[in-house]
Scaffold this active site. Sequence first.
Site, PDB file in Angstrom:
ATOM      1  N   ARG A 198       0.832  -1.209   0.000  1.00  0.00           N
ATOM      2  CA  ARG A 198       0.000   0.000   0.000  1.00  0.00           C
ATOM      3  C   ARG A 198       0.867   1.260   0.000  1.00  0.00           C
ATOM      4  O   ARG A 198       1.860   1.341   0.724  1.00  0.00           O
ATOM      5  CB  ARG A 198      -0.929   0.002   1.225  1.00  0.00           C
ATOM      6  CG  ARG A 198      -1.944  -1.112   1.142  1.00  0.00           C
ATOM      7  CD  ARG A 198      -3.078  -1.006   2.154  1.00  0.00           C
ATOM      8  NE  ARG A 198      -3.817  -2.269   2.147  1.00  0.00           N
ATOM      9  CZ  ARG A 198      -4.749  -2.587   1.243  1.00  0.00           C
ATOM     10  NH1 ARG A 198      -5.095  -1.723   0.316  1.00  0.00           N
ATOM     11  NH2 ARG A 198      -5.339  -3.770   1.276  1.00  0.00           N
TER      12      ARG A 198
ATOM     13  N   ASN B 244       4.722   6.381 -13.854  1.00  0.00           N
ATOM     14  CA  ASN B 244       5.315   7.687 -14.102  1.00  0.00           C
ATOM     15  C   ASN B 244       6.784   7.522 -14.455  1.00  0.00           C
ATOM     16  O   ASN B 244       7.502   6.788 -13.785  1.00  0.00           O
ATOM     17  CB  ASN B 244       5.190   8.571 -12.862  1.00  0.00           C
ATOM     18  CG  ASN B 244       3.766   9.020 -12.615  1.00  0.00           C
ATOM     19  OD1 ASN B 244       3.069   9.413 -13.555  1.00  0.00           O
ATOM     20  ND2 ASN B 244       3.319   8.948 -11.371  1.00  0.00           N
TER      21      ASN B 244
ATOM     22  N   HIS C  61       7.593   1.318 -10.769  1.00  0.00           N
ATOM     23  CA  HIS C  61       6.426   0.920  -9.974  1.00  0.00           C
ATOM     24  C   HIS C  61       5.144   1.269 -10.709  1.00  0.00           C
ATOM     25  O   HIS C  61       5.058   2.302 -11.372  1.00  0.00           O
ATOM     26  CB  HIS C  61       6.442   1.543  -8.575  1.00  0.00           C
ATOM     27  CG  HIS C  61       6.651   3.025  -8.519  1.00  0.00           C
ATOM     28  ND1 HIS C  61       7.860   3.609  -8.826  1.00  0.00           N
ATOM     29  CD2 HIS C  61       5.821   4.042  -8.189  1.00  0.00           C
ATOM     30  CE1 HIS C  61       7.763   4.937  -8.669  1.00  0.00           C
ATOM     31  NE2 HIS C  61       6.529   5.218  -8.293  1.00  0.00           N
TER      32      HIS C  61
ATOM     33  N   HIS D 141       1.280   2.166 -10.157  1.00  0.00           N
ATOM     34  CA  HIS D 141       0.254   2.593  -9.205  1.00  0.00           C
ATOM     35  C   HIS D 141      -1.067   1.920  -9.574  1.00  0.00           C
ATOM     36  O   HIS D 141      -1.510   2.037 -10.725  1.00  0.00           O
ATOM     37  CB  HIS D 141       0.014   4.108  -9.284  1.00  0.00           C
ATOM     38  CG  HIS D 141       1.168   4.959  -8.863  1.00  0.00           C
ATOM     39  ND1 HIS D 141       1.288   5.465  -7.594  1.00  0.00           N
ATOM     40  CD2 HIS D 141       2.254   5.400  -9.546  1.00  0.00           C
ATOM     41  CE1 HIS D 141       2.401   6.200  -7.516  1.00  0.00           C
ATOM     42  NE2 HIS D 141       3.003   6.170  -8.688  1.00  0.00           N
TER      43      HIS D 141
END
Lengths: 113, 113
Positions: free
Chosen positions: B28, B86, B99, B101
């Site tokens: 998270r 991103n 990563h 999201h």
Amino acid sequence: MACLFCQIASGEVAANIVYKSEGVTAFRDVAPQAPTHILVIPDRHIAGAAEVTSADEVVVGRLVRVAAEAARMEGITDRGYRLIINQGHDAGQSIDHLHVHLLGGRPLPTPLV
Amino acid sequence: MACLFCQIASGEVAANIVYKSEGVTAFRDVAPQAPTHILVIPDRHIAGAAEVTSADEVVVGRLVRVAAEAARMEGITDRGYRLIINQGHDAGQSIDHLHVHLLGGRPLPTPLV
């Protein structure tokens, strides 16, 4: 009903294609939301992120690699870009054929959503 | 300098982990921007989308499959969600370890950027 993105991948429907190789097609979005707005799709139909199986991992990873390659061709790698996959209603997925949005060419907003 | 996400993947730094298998870790986000905000990373360091090579395609595709699996665990598959990567400054990439999201649990804005 015929899938629009399958028809673009097969060449049956015209699009402004920027890259086509190895089971992946990249083409310009017809309603760009940024100076660079390119869609990257698997030629083979996958309905969306929720339908990706272990067997699809190579082609899905390739979507990201090709998106990065398209960004390089656009000259926006140094300043950066955003890749987005929308799944379903809350996200506003409009075509039920998995696609990665490559967006860049200007500063992009935060927060992300 | 040590990479925070490498340290989370190795267990050296604690995180609220929701999935860990096959070279991929999902946890998270500490500053959630939506009711569901999970980050999915390769355990092996890849700096970002721009650094993805052909050899990385399987693990990068797996990030999408695991993100979809995490969405299933969150119960948001039916309503939908958004996956975002991103790259670099214009997109606001804050950690130089690739990563994805996973964002959902409420309607997400359009336009995308």
